[in-house]
Scaffold this motif. Structure first.
Motif, PDB file in Angstrom:
ATOM      1  N   ASP A   1       2.205   5.881   8.038  1.00  0.00           N
ATOM      2  CA  ASP A   1       1.590   4.829   7.228  1.00  0.00           C
ATOM      3  C   ASP A   1       0.111   4.678   7.558  1.00  0.00           C
ATOM      4  O   ASP A   1      -0.731   4.543   6.660  1.00  0.00           O
ATOM      5  CB  ASP A   1       2.309   3.494   7.457  1.00  0.00           C
ATOM      6  CG  ASP A   1       3.787   3.568   7.123  1.00  0.00           C
ATOM      7  OD1 ASP A   1       4.153   4.371   6.241  1.00  0.00           O
ATOM      8  OD2 ASP A   1       4.570   2.827   7.738  1.00  0.00           O
ATOM      9  N   ALA A   2      -0.206   4.691   8.858  1.00  0.00           N
ATOM     10  CA  ALA A   2      -1.597   4.534   9.272  1.00  0.00           C
ATOM     11  C   ALA A   2      -2.447   5.697   8.789  1.00  0.00           C
ATOM     12  O   ALA A   2      -3.602   5.509   8.360  1.00  0.00           O
ATOM     13  CB  ALA A   2      -1.682   4.411  10.795  1.00  0.00           C
ATOM     14  N   PHE A   3      -1.902   6.910   8.834  1.00  0.00           N
ATOM     15  CA  PHE A   3      -2.661   8.070   8.350  1.00  0.00           C
ATOM     16  C   PHE A   3      -2.900   7.983   6.851  1.00  0.00           C
ATOM     17  O   PHE A   3      -3.976   8.338   6.353  1.00  0.00           O
ATOM     18  CB  PHE A   3      -1.907   9.360   8.690  1.00  0.00           C
ATOM     19  CG  PHE A   3      -2.638  10.608   8.307  1.00  0.00           C
ATOM     20  CD1 PHE A   3      -3.663  11.092   9.106  1.00  0.00           C
ATOM     21  CD2 PHE A   3      -2.311  11.299   7.143  1.00  0.00           C
ATOM     22  CE1 PHE A   3      -4.357  12.249   8.754  1.00  0.00           C
ATOM     23  CE2 PHE A   3      -2.994  12.444   6.787  1.00  0.00           C
ATOM     24  CZ  PHE A   3      -4.026  12.928   7.594  1.00  0.00           C
ATOM     25  N   MET A   4      -1.909   7.490   6.111  1.00  0.00           N
ATOM     26  CA  MET A   4      -2.066   7.321   4.669  1.00  0.00           C
ATOM     27  C   MET A   4      -3.163   6.296   4.361  1.00  0.00           C
ATOM     28  O   MET A   4      -4.027   6.506   3.496  1.00  0.00           O
ATOM     29  CB  MET A   4      -0.744   6.879   4.053  1.00  0.00           C
ATOM     30  CG  MET A   4      -0.803   6.612   2.549  1.00  0.00           C
ATOM     31  SD  MET A   4      -1.162   8.094   1.579  1.00  0.00           S
ATOM     32  CE  MET A   4       0.329   9.043   1.910  1.00  0.00           C
ATOM     33  N   LEU A   5      -3.170   5.185   5.074  1.00  0.00           N
ATOM     34  CA  LEU A   5      -4.196   4.165   4.864  1.00  0.00           C
ATOM     35  C   LEU A   5      -5.575   4.684   5.245  1.00  0.00           C
ATOM     36  O   LEU A   5      -6.567   4.430   4.548  1.00  0.00           O
ATOM     37  CB  LEU A   5      -3.863   2.920   5.690  1.00  0.00           C
ATOM     38  CG  LEU A   5      -2.636   2.120   5.256  1.00  0.00           C
ATOM     39  CD1 LEU A   5      -2.276   1.075   6.307  1.00  0.00           C
ATOM     40  CD2 LEU A   5      -2.871   1.446   3.905  1.00  0.00           C
ATOM     41  N   ALA A   6      -5.640   5.400   6.362  1.00  0.00           N
ATOM     42  CA  ALA A   6      -6.930   5.943   6.799  1.00  0.00           C
ATOM     43  C   ALA A   6      -7.453   6.980   5.818  1.00  0.00           C
ATOM     44  O   ALA A   6      -8.660   7.055   5.551  1.00  0.00           O
ATOM     45  CB  ALA A   6      -6.789   6.547   8.194  1.00  0.00           C
ATOM     46  N   SER A   7      -6.554   7.780   5.255  1.00  0.00           N
ATOM     47  CA  SER A   7      -6.985   8.806   4.300  1.00  0.00           C
ATOM     48  C   SER A   7      -7.493   8.172   3.013  1.00  0.00           C
ATOM     49  O   SER A   7      -8.465   8.658   2.410  1.00  0.00           O
ATOM     50  CB  SER A   7      -5.824   9.761   4.001  1.00  0.00           C
ATOM     51  OG  SER A   7      -5.364  10.374   5.192  1.00  0.00           O
ATOM     52  N   ARG A   8      -6.866   7.099   2.575  1.00  0.00           N
ATOM     53  CA  ARG A   8      -7.281   6.446   1.330  1.00  0.00           C
ATOM     54  C   ARG A   8      -8.581   5.669   1.496  1.00  0.00           C
ATOM     55  O   ARG A   8      -9.439   5.693   0.617  1.00  0.00           O
ATOM     56  CB  ARG A   8      -6.188   5.498   0.853  1.00  0.00           C
ATOM     57  CG  ARG A   8      -5.031   6.180   0.144  1.00  0.00           C
ATOM     58  CD  ARG A   8      -4.226   5.155  -0.626  1.00  0.00           C
ATOM     59  NE  ARG A   8      -3.261   5.760  -1.518  1.00  0.00           N
ATOM     60  CZ  ARG A   8      -2.620   5.111  -2.471  1.00  0.00           C
ATOM     61  NH1 ARG A   8      -2.837   3.809  -2.651  1.00  0.00           N
ATOM     62  NH2 ARG A   8      -1.749   5.715  -3.254  1.00  0.00           N
ATOM     63  N   SER A   9      -8.714   4.977   2.626  1.00  0.00           N
ATOM     64  CA  SER A   9      -9.856   4.074   2.788  1.00  0.00           C
ATOM     65  C   SER A   9     -11.028   4.721   3.511  1.00  0.00           C
ATOM     66  O   SER A   9     -12.181   4.474   3.178  1.00  0.00           O
ATOM     67  CB  SER A   9      -9.418   2.820   3.543  1.00  0.00           C
ATOM     68  OG  SER A   9      -8.355   2.169   2.864  1.00  0.00           O
ATOM     69  N   GLY A  10     -10.739   5.519   4.515  1.00  0.00           N
ATOM     70  CA  GLY A  10     -11.802   6.203   5.223  1.00  0.00           C
ATOM     71  C   GLY A  10     -12.350   5.458   6.417  1.00  0.00           C
ATOM     72  O   GLY A  10     -12.942   6.063   7.311  1.00  0.00           O
ATOM     73  N   SER A  11     -12.194   4.157   6.476  1.00  0.00           N
ATOM     74  CA  SER A  11     -12.709   3.379   7.598  1.00  0.00           C
ATOM     75  C   SER A  11     -11.873   2.121   7.754  1.00  0.00           C
ATOM     76  O   SER A  11     -11.190   1.675   6.807  1.00  0.00           O
ATOM     77  CB  SER A  11     -14.183   3.015   7.393  1.00  0.00           C
ATOM     78  OG  SER A  11     -14.324   2.127   6.294  1.00  0.00           O
ATOM     79  N   LEU A  12     -11.954   1.512   8.926  1.00  0.00           N
ATOM     80  CA  LEU A  12     -11.210   0.286   9.180  1.00  0.00           C
ATOM     81  C   LEU A  12     -11.736  -0.856   8.321  1.00  0.00           C
ATOM     82  O   LEU A  12     -10.963  -1.700   7.859  1.00  0.00           O
ATOM     83  CB  LEU A  12     -11.302  -0.079  10.663  1.00  0.00           C
ATOM     84  CG  LEU A  12     -10.578  -1.350  11.102  1.00  0.00           C
ATOM     85  CD1 LEU A  12      -9.085  -1.251  10.819  1.00  0.00           C
ATOM     86  CD2 LEU A  12     -10.817  -1.634  12.585  1.00  0.00           C
ATOM     87  N   ALA A  13     -13.050  -0.888   8.096  1.00  0.00           N
ATOM     88  CA  ALA A  13     -13.633  -1.957   7.273  1.00  0.00           C
ATOM     89  C   ALA A  13     -13.066  -1.928   5.863  1.00  0.00           C
ATOM     90  O   ALA A  13     -12.773  -2.979   5.271  1.00  0.00           O
ATOM     91  CB  ALA A  13     -15.153  -1.820   7.253  1.00  0.00           C
ATOM     92  N   GLU A  14     -12.897  -0.744   5.305  1.00  0.00           N
ATOM     93  CA  GLU A  14     -12.347  -0.635   3.953  1.00  0.00           C
ATOM     94  C   GLU A  14     -10.868  -0.998   3.929  1.00  0.00           C
ATOM     95  O   GLU A  14     -10.380  -1.569   2.943  1.00  0.00           O
ATOM     96  CB  GLU A  14     -12.555   0.787   3.417  1.00  0.00           C
ATOM     97  CG  GLU A  14     -14.011   1.145   3.189  1.00  0.00           C
ATOM     98  CD  GLU A  14     -14.664   0.242   2.162  1.00  0.00           C
ATOM     99  OE1 GLU A  14     -13.990  -0.128   1.178  1.00  0.00           O
ATOM    100  OE2 GLU A  14     -15.848  -0.099   2.337  1.00  0.00           O
TER     101      GLU A  14
END
Length: 259
Positions: free
Chosen positions: A155-168
């Motif tokens: 799940d975390a990898f999917m979110l990181a791939s979509r957003s690109g950064s923690l701020a997003e």
């Protein structure tokens, strides 16, 4: 002289059923003060909680006998009774007073696993049992996101791939999270709550004397409002009970004419 990779066992432990479960390391009886010596720096005292209830002074003498003799002293406690709260508190205080570590186990097999583990890791650094986190940005971002309950590494990898950064990721909305494959509404709600709810919980309105206290109000404000309402209700009841004096219509007409 026993080999260096051998657990030294005190003669006191003869007949202890824990010994038959020690299989992954070698052990031998020796003339030692602790019950088990797992290396040059680690000493283990074994204690049954049932025996402690019968002989409460035994552990104090044993802790005193090995005090400061090793860098790490462990009090390995076999919990074999039901009522454990009070004796555990006593043993915890005794272990702290002797600069020892209290470890609880609930079976002879678990006690044996602890002894094997301390022997196996006697010469390894603490970093060998610490969780390894990648030092690159993506690895640290995934580690941060998995701290949210229910979010795994996929799940975390999917979110990181979509957003690109923690701020997003933090800027994301409920629908954005719910639309990610594998997340769903429950995980999406947990992410939204983690990013938006305050760290410090605010207490809800408390019930004082059967009346809900109003937050951010002065003390007694809620009770004052209740008292005012009761006074108003009593006045209304008194007014409704006072008889209304009525006069005949012709008498009222004569009074108006004379005026």
């Amino acid at each position: 002289m026993p080999p260096a990779n051998t657990v030294l066992v005190s003669q006191r432990q003869q007949g202890n059923p824990v010994l038959k479960h020690i299989r992954t390391v070698r052990w031998t009886f020796a003339d030692v003060v602790p019950d088990y010596i797992c290396g040059s720096n680690t000493a283990i005292l074994f204690l049954s909680l049932r025996y402690h209830l019968l002989q409460p002074e035994y552990v104090l003498h044993r802790l005193k006998a090995v005090q400061r003799g090793h860098r790490l002293t462990i009090l390995l406690l076999l919990v074999d009774v039901d009522e454990v709260v009070k004796p555990l508190q006593e043993l915890h205080r005794a272990a702290m007073g002797a600069d020892a570590v209290l470890i609880c186990a609930w079976s002879n097999e678990e006690c044996a696993r602890y002894i094997e583990t301390f022997k196996a890791y006697e010469s390894r650094p603490a970093s060998s049992i610490m969780e390894r986190t990648d030092m690159d940005y993506l690895g640290r971002l995934i580690a941060a996101l998995t701290s949210v309950r229910g979010i795994n590494k996929s799940d975390a990898f999917m979110l990181a791939s979509r957003s690109g950064s923690l701020a997003e990721v933090i800027k994301g909305k409920f629908n954005d999270f719910a639309s990610c494959p594998g997340l769903g509404p429950i995980k999406a709600r947990r992410l939204v709550d983690a990013f938006n709810l305050p760290f410090k919980k605010t207490l809800g309105p408390s019930i004082v004397g059967g009346v809900a206290a109003v937050p951010n109000s002065q003390p007694g404000a809620g009770m004052g409002q209740q008292a005012n309402q009761q006074v108003q209700q009593q006045q209304q009841q008194q007014q409704s009970q006072v008889p209304i004096k009525t006069e005949p219509a012709d008498q009222l007409q004569r009074q108006q004419t004379s005026v």
